[in-house]
Design a protein around this motif. Sequence first.
Motif, PDB file in Angstrom:
ATOM      1  N   ALA A 199       7.483 -14.335  -3.927  1.00 46.13           N
ATOM      2  CA  ALA A 199       6.216 -13.640  -3.703  1.00 46.13           C
ATOM      3  C   ALA A 199       5.098 -14.679  -3.737  1.00 46.13           C
ATOM      4  N   SER A 200       3.940 -14.326  -3.190  1.00 45.66           N
ATOM      5  CA  SER A 200       2.822 -15.269  -3.145  1.00 45.66           C
ATOM      6  C   SER A 200       1.506 -14.516  -3.262  1.00 45.66           C
ATOM      7  N   PHE A 201       0.435 -15.263  -3.582  1.00 45.57           N
ATOM      8  CA  PHE A 201      -0.884 -14.645  -3.697  1.00 45.57           C
ATOM      9  C   PHE A 201      -1.938 -15.568  -3.128  1.00 45.57           C
ATOM     10  N   GLY A 202      -3.164 -15.037  -2.991  1.00 45.22           N
ATOM     11  CA  GLY A 202      -4.274 -15.828  -2.485  1.00 45.22           C
ATOM     12  C   GLY A 202      -5.579 -15.420  -3.146  1.00 45.22           C
ATOM     13  N   ILE A 203      -6.588 -16.289  -3.022  1.00 45.19           N
ATOM     14  CA  ILE A 203      -7.924 -16.055  -3.563  1.00 45.19           C
ATOM     15  C   ILE A 203      -8.909 -16.019  -2.401  1.00 45.19           C
ATOM     16  N   PHE A 204      -9.808 -15.020  -2.416  1.00 52.88           N
ATOM     17  CA  PHE A 204     -10.763 -14.843  -1.326  1.00 52.88           C
ATOM     18  C   PHE A 204     -12.151 -14.573  -1.912  1.00 52.88           C
ATOM     19  N   LEU A 205     -13.200 -15.016  -1.203  1.00 51.96           N
ATOM     20  CA  LEU A 205     -14.583 -14.859  -1.648  1.00 51.96           C
ATOM     21  C   LEU A 205     -15.398 -14.090  -0.621  1.00 51.96           C
ATOM     22  N   SER A 206     -16.381 -13.340  -1.119  1.00 50.33           N
ATOM     23  CA  SER A 206     -17.317 -12.640  -0.234  1.00 50.33           C
ATOM     24  C   SER A 206     -18.733 -12.787  -0.783  1.00 50.33           C
ATOM     25  N   ILE A 239     -14.981 -11.662  -5.754  1.00 49.46           N
ATOM     26  CA  ILE A 239     -13.683 -12.273  -5.476  1.00 49.46           C
ATOM     27  C   ILE A 239     -12.639 -11.194  -5.224  1.00 49.46           C
ATOM     28  N   LYS A 240     -11.655 -11.564  -4.428  1.00 47.34           N
ATOM     29  CA  LYS A 240     -10.485 -10.712  -4.183  1.00 47.34           C
ATOM     30  C   LYS A 240      -9.233 -11.539  -4.485  1.00 47.34           C
ATOM     31  N   ILE A 241      -8.306 -10.935  -5.195  1.00 48.10           N
ATOM     32  CA  ILE A 241      -7.020 -11.568  -5.488  1.00 48.10           C
ATOM     33  C   ILE A 241      -5.967 -10.702  -4.820  1.00 48.10           C
ATOM     34  N   ALA A 242      -5.215 -11.274  -3.901  1.00 51.52           N
ATOM     35  CA  ALA A 242      -4.323 -10.478  -3.060  1.00 51.52           C
ATOM     36  C   ALA A 242      -2.911 -11.045  -3.046  1.00 51.52           C
ATOM     37  N   LYS A 243      -1.949 -10.153  -2.957  1.00 51.25           N
ATOM     38  CA  LYS A 243      -0.575 -10.529  -2.645  1.00 51.25           C
ATOM     39  C   LYS A 243      -0.574 -10.909  -1.167  1.00 51.25           C
ATOM     40  N   THR A 244       0.035 -12.043  -0.788  1.00 49.45           N
ATOM     41  CA  THR A 244      -0.080 -12.509   0.596  1.00 49.45           C
ATOM     42  C   THR A 244       1.249 -12.535   1.345  1.00 49.45           C
ATOM     43  N   ASP A 245       2.296 -11.997   0.753  1.00 50.54           N
ATOM     44  CA  ASP A 245       3.574 -11.902   1.476  1.00 50.54           C
ATOM     45  C   ASP A 245       3.885 -10.428   1.714  1.00 50.54           C
ATOM     46  N   PRO A 246       4.669 -10.097   2.765  1.00 52.13           N
ATOM     47  CA  PRO A 246       4.925  -8.692   3.110  1.00 52.13           C
ATOM     48  C   PRO A 246       6.119  -8.082   2.381  1.00 52.13           C
ATOM     49  N   THR A 274       0.816  -1.222   0.000  1.00 55.87           N
ATOM     50  CA  THR A 274       0.000   0.000   0.000  1.00 55.87           C
ATOM     51  C   THR A 274       0.847   1.267   0.000  1.00 55.87           C
ATOM     52  N   GLN A 275       2.105   1.171   0.463  1.00 57.55           N
ATOM     53  CA  GLN A 275       3.012   2.324   0.429  1.00 57.55           C
ATOM     54  C   GLN A 275       4.224   2.047  -0.458  1.00 57.55           C
ATOM     55  N   SER A 276       4.046   1.177  -1.430  1.00 63.29           N
ATOM     56  CA  SER A 276       5.106   0.786  -2.364  1.00 63.29           C
ATOM     57  C   SER A 276       6.184  -0.055  -1.691  1.00 63.29           C
ATOM     58  N   THR A 277       6.898   0.507  -0.716  1.00 67.79           N
ATOM     59  CA  THR A 277       7.952  -0.253  -0.031  1.00 67.79           C
ATOM     60  C   THR A 277       7.594  -0.560   1.416  1.00 67.79           C
ATOM     61  N   SER A 278       6.372  -0.248   1.822  1.00 67.71           N
ATOM     62  CA  SER A 278       5.916  -0.552   3.182  1.00 67.71           C
ATOM     63  C   SER A 278       4.399  -0.674   3.164  1.00 67.71           C
ATOM     64  N   GLY A 279       3.825  -0.966   4.322  1.00 68.33           N
ATOM     65  CA  GLY A 279       2.378  -1.080   4.408  1.00 68.33           C
ATOM     66  C   GLY A 279       1.884  -2.501   4.223  1.00 68.33           C
ATOM     67  N   GLU A 280       0.605  -2.631   3.892  1.00 70.69           N
ATOM     68  CA  GLU A 280      -0.038  -3.933   3.760  1.00 70.69           C
ATOM     69  C   GLU A 280       0.071  -4.445   2.321  1.00 70.69           C
ATOM     70  N   PRO A 281       0.027  -5.782   2.148  1.00 67.94           N
ATOM     71  CA  PRO A 281       0.062  -6.345   0.793  1.00 67.94           C
ATOM     72  C   PRO A 281      -1.113  -5.846  -0.045  1.00 67.94           C
ATOM     73  N   GLY A 282      -0.854  -5.586  -1.320  1.00 64.00           N
ATOM     74  CA  GLY A 282      -1.869  -5.058  -2.205  1.00 64.00           C
ATOM     75  C   GLY A 282      -2.853  -6.109  -2.686  1.00 64.00           C
ATOM     76  N   TYR A 283      -3.980  -5.638  -3.230  1.00 66.51           N
ATOM     77  CA  TYR A 283      -5.000  -6.559  -3.743  1.00 66.51           C
ATOM     78  C   TYR A 283      -5.862  -5.860  -4.784  1.00 66.51           C
ATOM     79  N   ILE A 284      -6.584  -6.658  -5.536  1.00 67.42           N
ATOM     80  CA  ILE A 284      -7.676  -6.167  -6.379  1.00 67.42           C
ATOM     81  C   ILE A 284      -8.917  -6.945  -5.992  1.00 67.42           C
ATOM     82  N   CYS A 285     -10.068  -6.300  -5.999  1.00 66.36           N
ATOM     83  CA  CYS A 285     -11.303  -7.012  -5.668  1.00 66.36           C
ATOM     84  C   CYS A 285     -12.460  -6.440  -6.474  1.00 66.36           C
ATOM     85  N   MET A 286     -13.471  -7.266  -6.700  1.00 66.59           N
ATOM     86  CA  MET A 286     -14.653  -6.856  -7.444  1.00 66.59           C
ATOM     87  C   MET A 286     -15.488  -5.893  -6.610  1.00 66.59           C
ATOM     88  N   LEU A 287     -15.988  -4.840  -7.254  1.00 72.33           N
ATOM     89  CA  LEU A 287     -16.890  -3.900  -6.601  1.00 72.33           C
ATOM     90  C   LEU A 287     -18.345  -4.146  -6.978  1.00 72.33           C
TER      91      LEU A 287
END
Length: 387
Positions: A247-254, A289-296, A210-223
């Motif tokens: 690096a790693s990623f994950g899949i999430f549902l809502s 769905i949300k697709i997120a980077k899951t490593d810091p 979220t801060q390029s070199t710091s912060g939380e892992p980024g994601y994209i999600c459906m609106l």
Amino acid sequence: MKLRLLSFIILLVSILPVMAGDGSSAQSPLTVSQALAKKNDQKSYYVSGYIVGEYRDYSNNKHFYYLAPPFDGTSAYLIADDVDEMDLSRMMPVQIKDYVDNYNLDENPQYWRKQLTVKGTLTDYFTLPGIKNLTDWIAPAEPLDDESQYWNFYETFETKKAYTPAGEQMYSGGTYTSSETCRWEFTGATYGDSSNDMKWDNAAAHLRLTQSTSGEPGYICMLDDKTDGIGYIRLWTARYKEDKGAASFGIFLSNDQGESWETVQTDIAIEKELTEYQFKIMRPGTWRIKIAKTDPSTNGINIDNIHISDYYTPSAVTATSTEATTRLWGTQGTLCFEASQPVNLRIHTLDGTLVSEQHIAGHGSLPLPAGFYLVSTPTSTVKVVVR
């Protein structure tokens, strides 16, 4: 005793592919794995496998192919032993140039994920072990359910003007408003169209922190909600070209419009090169769905070509001709049959002209001029090629 029986079943399952056939006839075809093991020996065999996609091109040391709609209608199939296969190294391209008008997946998507048996030469094709110079073609039994009708959600992130940044900082996020699918929220992410972004065509989503070199892992999600349920999720991902670490990623549902998220799979290691992944969900209802980077880490990742199918039951639409009591195929100047019980047969040209009506039983053949035919029994119709 139960343990011994279980061990025997496991052993039997493990040797079944080896026993599948010797490739000498349509009744004894090689599996795709058996054909691959022949290592392009330049000999002709019968090979049977599921049509899992189409091969498009090989350029700049990169394979271009589609394993889900929309298809282009190219002159090469990809076949595999597993109908859900995603690994190109376990597939074989099949040259279908003589059959493309009647069987290409663009105009004939009903053949996708169905079983095909062909006879051809095992040889290099697009730098892969493939099958060319076909001399026999045994199409799936018809009528066939078209599974492509459930695959209507396809996001490519190709339109740069659809992305609206949330601020001046590259990874502050934004919104991508797709004309293809829905609106996407980008958080700790940006529109990736640079030469270092790993993408299929012009662009991909670029996730970092979220801060390029710091912060939380980024994601994209459906609106927006997907109201027809979720069957399969397929996507391509790779590490950003300049980033060397893991690096790693994950899949999430809502199912509550993004208020809470359920983990489908997480911490999936990402390869250096673009790799396709599949997740079998099979849930009716309304989802996002949300697709997120899951490593810091500060390593970036790219996400591209997202396919999401509707909820459906694949087992109901993948029946193959091997289940039929009558087996039909074409050879040089003849229609061959194998009927476990007496049956009436009707042979039509593709324009509907009745050529012949026969009562058959057992094994045999009928003389026919070269061409394409629709051969019907009381329970099925098969498209047959006589050479």
